[in-house]
Design an enzyme around this catalytic site. Structure first.
Site, PDB file in Angstrom:
ATOM      1  N   LYS A 174       0.893  -1.167   0.007  1.00  0.00           N
ATOM      2  CA  LYS A 174      -0.162   0.053   0.027  1.00  0.00           C
ATOM      3  C   LYS A 174       0.932   1.182  -0.241  1.00  0.00           C
ATOM      4  CE  LYS A 174      -4.249  -2.091   2.230  1.00  0.00           C
ATOM      5  NZ  LYS A 174      -3.268  -3.644   2.492  1.00  0.00           N
ATOM      6  N   ARG A 178      -4.793  -8.855  -7.475  1.00  0.00           N
ATOM      7  CA  ARG A 178      -5.457 -10.331  -7.565  1.00  0.00           C
ATOM      8  C   ARG A 178      -6.902 -10.144  -7.945  1.00  0.00           C
ATOM      9  NH1 ARG A 178      -8.491  -9.531  -3.091  1.00  0.00           N
ATOM     10  NH2 ARG A 178      -7.503  -8.514  -1.304  1.00  0.00           N
TER      11      ARG A 178
END
Length: 653
Positions: free
Chosen positions: A123, A299
């Site tokens: 992140k 993903r």
């Protein structure tokens, strides 16, 4: 996708479990591929294992000993003959080391290149990249220093409340809202432990906690030829414990111009790092229509079915084809947007007890009927055991409609048909959300559940006379007991309550939870009541009511006001002296492992003081003192596995 262009796959291993493993296998089989499952010792008989063509035992019980063991996964793929590995979501799906290991082993990784995971899987790195690209960011700290003083300084600078987040994960794991400076150190330590347990990486970031935001995310997809497009957006604003509960596509009220702006920003981010495969760029959207980058998930997302529903595309099939070097089959202008889809996540948890994960055996598990606009993705079957070692999600219910209201009503019908017993779930809670007038009006933001908590989480209902009489009638009608087999026409061969010269009457001693009742059931009271299969119909005053009633031995599972209740027959004499209570004892709220014991025998504690920290299903939960007193005994130790209801600690006045 990491792997050579024009590679040919004939066998795929899914390095995951539960519903995502079953979902990937469904598409892989439809494409003619051999499917390989891996499993821990706990999951030896799990549904994804039963549905695979080949299964490999990884050993161990916890994820750290099985699904997170890269060497074991690579060895499993090679021994089974799998040429590619699909990581699913969670576990190692965003682990760059795993992607590299797969590639180095000569296998195809059905996920993005390791370099993309490095760039966007963190992140902190993703926010730095977005800042360079000029995308607005929520104020925060995303640096390398991880000491409490650095986080305290950053929190003071951006102002409380703040949100601590694991840099390497998602799904609400390693995420804490902190309201005050004095709570920061403990929250940081707990979030770091959760992150390490779930993702093998304890690094954190902190950012301003934006009030009343919407969580809107963009599905992106890229191939190995430089093509990248966005497949519309999803609204995932309704969350509990920072984890999504309801997702829908498209986002209600989003203008075409804003959709395009967010979509193009997401594509720029993906192209900047040479992204390949399915990914999701997540944004916070405020009431003014301004959006702020949150993170990129490298993903396939849990909520991908709603995107599939409005585009009529199979994203797993796209993943497999792109991994083999095929180009994307459509252009951005050709991306469909048809109707509306809503998904809810079905969890084994207790909404009435702060959504604590629940464990046990699925005594009843009946899915909604499939059909047009109806889809259920699940990873369990009736009779399965729900363990404390993994995420508590059982599956997802997805409804599609020509418009949002048709999808909502269709989903309500699916929730009404679903039947689960033996394990506490959020099924009734989900129905209350979808039926809520504010949800029907698309009044969505991340504060939805707290704002309507009193309506979504009402006090436990009092079971009235009608409930007990319907339960008694269901027991009576479903009873297969025959007292005589030599003369089936004898009045003594049934339990009808026949009494010479008196009304036919049967006494049924029933219990449900902590309540019990003796119901006198007379023969005439069964008139107008009919049991057909697992449905009981009751006619009274010209009205007919139908509900689910499933009999198993001396237990009846009865749906009442949206909840499934387990009702038992008992012998009042035998159980008269059986009850007992623990004096001053605090019990484990679920199966799990003890990660910290915070007090010692003889220590004085105040009501609300954390005493023991329990880890279950990758989340930490504190057992707190229920009153002021002195710790008189400890019955647990750090590292020990405990069962739900086990007494952990005793407190005396």
């Amino acid at each position: 996708m990491s792997g050579p262009k024009n590679a040919v796959l004939t066998s795929v291993m899914i390095a995951n479990r539960g519903e995502i493993a079953c979902r990937v296998m469904r598409t892989a089989k439809a494409m003619g591929l051999t499917t390989v499952a891996v499993h821990s010792a706990t999951d030896r008989n799990a549904r994804h294992v039963r549905e695979a063509d080949i299964a490999v035992d990884l050993g161990g019980s916890k994820a750290a000993d099985s699904y997170l063991q890269i060497d074991k996964l690579i060895a499993a793929a090679k021994s089974s003959g799998a040429q590619g590995i699909h990581p699913g979501y969670g576990f190692l799906s965003e682990n760059a080391g795993f992607a590299r290991a797969v590639e180095q082993a000569g296998l195809i990784f059905l996920g993005p290149p390791a370099s993309a995971i490095d760039a966007m899987g963190s992140k902190s790195a993703a926010k730095a990249l977005m800042e360079t690209a000029g995308v607005p960011l929520v104020p925060g700290y995303h640096g390398e220093a991880q000491d409490p003083a650095t986080f305290r300084e950053a929190a003071a600078r951006i102002g409380y409340p703040v949100l601590l987040k694991a840099t390497a994960g998602g799904g609400g794991k390693g995420m804490k809202v902190v309201e005050r400076d004095e709570d920061l150190a403990d929250a940081l330590a707990s979030a770091q432990r959760e992150a390490l347990s779930s993702f093998g990486d304890s690094r954190m970031l902190v950012e301003k906690y934006v009030l009343k935001p919407r969580h809107v995310e963009i599905q992106v997809f890229a191939d190995q030829h430089g093509n990248c497009l966005y497949l519309n957006e999803r609204d995932c604003s309704i969350q509990r414990r920072h984890q999504k509960v309801v997702e829908e596509a498209p986002a209600p009220g989003l203008s075409p111009e804003l959709r395009q702006a967010m979509g193009e920003a997401a594509v720029r981010a993906a192209q900047a790092i040479g992204y390949v495969g399915a990914g999701t760029v997540e944004f916070l959207l405020d009431a003014r229509g301004e959006f702020f980058f949150m993170e990129m998930n490298t993903r396939l997302q849990v909520e991908h079915p709603v995107t599939e529903a409005i585009t009529r595309l199979d994203l797993v099939a796209w993943q497999i084809r792109v991994a083999q070097g095929e180009p994307l089959p459509i252009t951005q202008e050709q991306v469909p947007l048809r109707g509306h889809a809503i998904e809810v996540r079905l969890y084994a948890e207790d909404p009435a007890n702060e959504f604590l994960p629940a464990t046990g055996r699925l005594e009843i598990y009946r899915e909604s009927a499939k059909g047009p606009g109806r889809r259920v993705d699940s990873g369990v079957s009736e009779g399965d055991e729900i363990s404390p070692f993994y995420d508590p999600m059982l599956g997802k219910l997805i409804a599609w409609g020509e418009d949002r209201e048709q999808a909502r009503l269709r989903l309500l019908s699916m929730l009404d048909e679903f039947a689960i017993a033996g394990v506490r779930t959020n099924l009734a809670f989900l129905r209350r959300i979808i039926a809520h007038p504010a949800f029907a009006e698309a009044e969505l933001d991340t504060g939805f559940i707290p704002r309507y908590q009193s309506e979504l989480l009402p006090p436990a209902q009092v079971l009235g006379d009608e409930f007990w009489h319907v339960a008694a009638q269901a027991f009576h009608l479903s009873s297969a007991a025959v007292e005589r087999t030599d003369d089936l026409h004898s009045p003594w061969s049934t339990g009808s309550g026949l009494r010479m010269g008196l009304p036919n009457e049967v006494d049924l001693h029933l219990s449900c939870g902590q309540d019990s009742r003796t119901v006198k059931l007379r023969a005439q009271e069964t008139h107008g009541v009919r049991l057909s299969g697992d449905q009981i119909s009751i006619r009274h005053d010209g009205l007919s009511r139908q509900t689910t009633a499933i009999r198993r031995s001396d237990t009846l599972y009865l749906r009442w006001d949206g909840e499934m209740h387990a009702i038992h027959r008992f012998d009042p004499i035998a159980e008269a002296d059986a009850s007992h209570t623990e004096q001053g004892g605090l019990s484990a709220p679920m199966n799990g492992s003890i990660v910290r014991v915070l007090v010692a025998v003889g220590e004085q504690v105040e009501a609300g003081t954390p005493l023991v920290v329990l880890e279950a299903m990758k989340m930490e939960h504190s057992v707190r003192a229920n009153r002021t007193g002195v710790v008189s005994a400890l019955y647990c130790a750090e590292g020990e596995m405990v069962s739900e209801g086990t007494v952990l600690i005793s407190i005396e006045d």
